[in-house]
Scaffold this motif. Structure first.
Motif, PDB file in Angstrom:
ATOM      1  N   LEU A 241      78.421  72.875  65.954  1.00 47.01           N
ATOM      2  CA  LEU A 241      77.633  71.671  66.207  1.00 47.01           C
ATOM      3  C   LEU A 241      78.162  70.936  67.438  1.00 47.01           C
ATOM      4  CD1 LEU A 241      75.437  69.663  65.306  1.00 47.01           C
ATOM      5  CD2 LEU A 241      77.152  68.551  63.855  1.00 47.01           C
ATOM      6  N   LEU A 242      79.492  70.834  67.555  1.00 45.47           N
ATOM      7  CA  LEU A 242      80.079  70.157  68.718  1.00 45.47           C
ATOM      8  C   LEU A 242      79.816  70.941  70.002  1.00 45.47           C
ATOM      9  CD1 LEU A 242      81.650  67.717  69.628  1.00 45.47           C
ATOM     10  CD2 LEU A 242      83.783  68.913  69.123  1.00 45.47           C
ATOM     11  N   GLU A 243      79.833  72.269  69.901  1.00 40.00           N
ATOM     12  CA  GLU A 243      79.495  73.084  71.076  1.00 40.00           C
ATOM     13  C   GLU A 243      78.054  72.832  71.509  1.00 40.00           C
ATOM     14  OE1 GLU A 243      82.457  76.984  70.741  1.00 40.00           O
ATOM     15  OE2 GLU A 243      80.403  77.123  70.012  1.00 40.00           O
ATOM     16  N   LYS A 244      77.166  72.693  70.526  1.00 38.01           N
ATOM     17  CA  LYS A 244      75.761  72.441  70.839  1.00 38.01           C
ATOM     18  C   LYS A 244      75.582  71.078  71.494  1.00 38.01           C
ATOM     19  CE  LYS A 244      71.365  73.594  70.461  1.00 38.01           C
ATOM     20  NZ  LYS A 244      70.815  74.773  71.151  1.00 38.01           N
ATOM     21  N   VAL A 245      76.256  70.059  70.936  1.00 38.65           N
ATOM     22  CA  VAL A 245      76.115  68.692  71.458  1.00 38.65           C
ATOM     23  C   VAL A 245      76.717  68.577  72.854  1.00 38.65           C
ATOM     24  CG1 VAL A 245      76.835  66.291  71.114  1.00 38.65           C
ATOM     25  CG2 VAL A 245      76.034  67.641  69.174  1.00 38.65           C
ATOM     26  N   SER A 246      77.891  69.190  73.047  1.00 38.83           N
ATOM     27  CA  SER A 246      78.583  69.074  74.337  1.00 38.83           C
ATOM     28  C   SER A 246      78.041  70.040  75.381  1.00 38.83           C
ATOM     29  CB  SER A 246      80.083  69.316  74.140  1.00 38.83           C
ATOM     30  OG  SER A 246      80.318  70.652  73.723  1.00 38.83           O
ATOM     31  N   VAL A 251      85.578  77.453  71.607  1.00 39.17           N
ATOM     32  CA  VAL A 251      86.493  78.394  70.946  1.00 39.17           C
ATOM     33  C   VAL A 251      85.980  79.808  71.205  1.00 39.17           C
ATOM     34  CG1 VAL A 251      87.530  79.093  68.767  1.00 39.17           C
ATOM     35  CG2 VAL A 251      86.981  76.698  69.139  1.00 39.17           C
ATOM     36  N   LYS A 252      86.901  80.724  71.505  1.00 41.43           N
ATOM     37  CA  LYS A 252      86.492  82.108  71.779  1.00 41.43           C
ATOM     38  C   LYS A 252      85.940  82.776  70.509  1.00 41.43           C
ATOM     39  CE  LYS A 252      89.554  83.074  75.675  1.00 41.43           C
ATOM     40  NZ  LYS A 252      90.677  83.907  76.187  1.00 41.43           N
ATOM     41  N   ASP A 253      85.084  83.765  70.761  1.00 39.51           N
ATOM     42  CA  ASP A 253      84.407  84.433  69.645  1.00 39.51           C
ATOM     43  C   ASP A 253      85.381  85.115  68.691  1.00 39.51           C
ATOM     44  OD1 ASP A 253      81.960  83.621  70.541  1.00 39.51           O
ATOM     45  OD2 ASP A 253      81.542  85.462  71.661  1.00 39.51           O
ATOM     46  N   GLN A 404      91.409  76.220  74.300  1.00 39.76           N
ATOM     47  CA  GLN A 404      90.709  77.191  75.134  1.00 39.76           C
ATOM     48  C   GLN A 404      89.577  76.577  75.959  1.00 39.76           C
ATOM     49  OE1 GLN A 404      89.666  79.918  71.900  1.00 39.76           O
ATOM     50  NE2 GLN A 404      91.209  81.376  72.627  1.00 39.76           N
ATOM     51  N   GLU A 405      89.375  75.280  75.850  1.00 39.02           N
ATOM     52  CA  GLU A 405      88.217  74.671  76.522  1.00 39.02           C
ATOM     53  C   GLU A 405      88.274  74.823  78.041  1.00 39.02           C
ATOM     54  OE1 GLU A 405      87.627  70.545  75.694  1.00 39.02           O
ATOM     55  OE2 GLU A 405      85.851  70.404  76.975  1.00 39.02           O
ATOM     56  N   ARG A 406      89.462  74.587  78.649  1.00 34.58           N
ATOM     57  CA  ARG A 406      89.563  74.678  80.111  1.00 34.58           C
ATOM     58  C   ARG A 406      89.283  76.096  80.606  1.00 34.58           C
ATOM     59  NH1 ARG A 406      95.017  71.638  81.844  1.00 34.58           N
ATOM     60  NH2 ARG A 406      95.728  72.549  79.881  1.00 34.58           N
ATOM     61  N   GLU A 407      89.799  77.073  79.840  1.00 34.26           N
ATOM     62  CA  GLU A 407      89.591  78.464  80.242  1.00 34.26           C
ATOM     63  C   GLU A 407      88.124  78.866  80.105  1.00 34.26           C
ATOM     64  OE1 GLU A 407      90.962  82.940  78.767  1.00 34.26           O
ATOM     65  OE2 GLU A 407      91.868  81.170  77.875  1.00 34.26           O
ATOM     66  N   LEU A 408      87.483  78.382  79.072  1.00 34.74           N
ATOM     67  CA  LEU A 408      86.092  78.759  78.823  1.00 34.74           C
ATOM     68  C   LEU A 408      85.100  77.981  79.696  1.00 34.74           C
ATOM     69  CD1 LEU A 408      86.265  78.999  74.925  1.00 34.74           C
ATOM     70  CD2 LEU A 408      85.926  80.901  76.515  1.00 34.74           C
ATOM     71  N   ASN A 409      85.560  76.818  80.206  1.00 38.33           N
ATOM     72  CA  ASN A 409      84.659  75.980  81.007  1.00 38.33           C
ATOM     73  C   ASN A 409      85.354  75.548  82.299  1.00 38.33           C
ATOM     74  OD1 ASN A 409      82.454  75.358  78.753  1.00 38.33           O
ATOM     75  ND2 ASN A 409      84.480  75.091  77.820  1.00 38.33           N
TER      76      ASN A 409
END
Length: 413
Positions: A241-246, A251-253, A404-409
């Protein structure tokens, strides 16, 4: 304006947009606070509790958030005790969700007391023969543990971490966090179990009464098992839900799929035990008391046999089967469907163990009384949700919850 407080290397929305969001949720929170004050100042006559329903809607919410918050202790157990290092990338969020759920549970109990100034009676005048006393003690202690687990995350705020004392304190607390994780798992085992045990020893309520081992009815173990099984699904659902909102992947799969796989196997083993428990209760325990299975269900809108199907099949077997298969976990639609159904399943379980237990007629003059909560009950039940949304928003904006947020984004100029 608040950019100095936001973790380095990540992007957040503007302060104005964030303030507008917090303001809207705060309005809902204030509505709940107003209803809470009515219950405290005018009494529990503000609710629709009566001789049939001695528990208000918020008691169901209380048991549900405790079960859903089980993701904190079980994820911590897997991360620190079992050694699943991949889960270090979601443990902060699991602790935050657990902190919100357990602080909400204590808030709901404070509302239920009616006179919060007497809340200390449960500790000072403890009834040592009551499972609820054990629940109150373990719940309070575990909330203390969750607070200790949440503090290092707060101290890692960009500005606080510049202070050497806070920096070293956070580092040292991380070093000994396994001790608190083990303590939390121990406390959770007993308070989750005791909540189930309270229902299982109700001799006068044959819908809940169960056989057991020594002094512990089956429901003692089923409650602990279900919290460990379904709690991680709640953590995963709020992560999605937070991934959708932001609009960001946080978080990696492989982390999500690992937690989903463990949760899936826990759900499958739990649901097998739950089916065995239900069959033994319907075939042996209830008939010995003069009841048949259908005596516990009615054709009214709330307590039909459909609720058993919803809990076991739709909220148990289906999400469990999806999560234990690699195809199910890798399919985004199926994964989200499974974790949502799992959250519904455990919430329905707590619903029937709180509301249906009291609704089933046990005397010849009893009826299938229906229950419609007052608006004050609804508002005070939504109150913890608004509080949780605000705390998640503040924590996500100012604390490094997702490593992992910085690495993923990555930020591109």
């Amino acid at each position: 304006m608040d950019s100095a407080l936001i973790p380095k290397g990540v992007q957040r929305c503007s302060l104005g947009k964030f303030t507008l969001f917090i303001g809207a949720v705060s309005a809902v929170l204030l509505w709940g606070v107003y209803a809470m004050l009515l219950c405290w100042l005018k009494g529990l006559n503000q609710t629709n509790m009566n001789d049939y329903y001695g528990f208000a809607l918020w008691i169901w919410a209380d048991l549900a958030v405790i079960a859903l918050g089980g993701g904190a202790f079980f994820t911590g157990f897997l991360r620190y005790i079992v050694g699943k290092n991949e889960l270090k990338n979601i443990i902060n969020y699991a602790v935050l969700i657990g902190f919100i759920c357990y602080s909400s549970a204590l808030l709901i109990l404070a509302i239920d007391i009616g006179q919060p100034l007497r809340g200390w009676f449960i500790f000072w005048h403890a009834n040592v023969h009551s499972m609820l006393t054990e629940v109150a003690f373990c719940l309070s202690c575990y909330f203390g543990v969750l607070t200790i687990e949440y503090i290092p995350l707060v101290l890692e705020n960009r500005q606080l971490n510049k202070v050497p004392f806070f920096h070293n304190l956070a580092h040292n607390m991380h070093e000994v966090m396994a001790v608190f994780a083990a303590t939390g798992a121990f406390l959770s085992f007993f308070h989750q179990g005791s909540l189930g045990g309270v229902a299982g020893v109700l001799f006068g309520r044959p819908f809940a009464y169960r056989e057991g081992v020594f002094i512990w009815p089956w429901t003692f173990f089923l409650f602990t098992w279900s919290a460990a099984a379904y709690g991680p699904c709640f953590t995963l659902s709020l992560t999605k839900l937070l991934e959708k909102v932001s609009g960001k992947k946080l978080v990696k799969d492989n982390v999500v799929e690992l937690l989903a796989k463990i949760s899936g196997w826990m759900i499958i083993t739990y649901i097998i035990a739950k089916i065995a428990d239900t069959w033994y209760w319907a075939a042996v325990t209830a008939p010995e008391g003069g009841f048949t299975l259908m005596d516990f269900y009615s054709n009214n809108p709330l307590y039909g046999i459909w609720i058993l199907v919803l809990e076991i099949v739709i909220g148990g077997i289906i999400p469990g089967l999806i999560l234990i298969t690699e195809t199910g976990r890798k399919n985004k639609f199926l994964l989200i469907t499974a974790i949502i159904l799992a959250c519904i399943g455990v919430s329905v379980n707590r619903w029937v163990m709180v509301l249906q237990v009291m609704a089933v007629p046990v005397m010849s003059f009893d009826i299938w009384a229906m229950y419609i909560p007052s608006w004050q009950e609804v508002a005070t039940t939504i109150l913890p949700v608004a509080y949780g949304v605000i705390l998640v928003a503040l924590s996500y904006r100012y604390l490094p919850i997702f490593p992992q947020e910085r690495e993923l984004n990555p930020i591109t100029d």
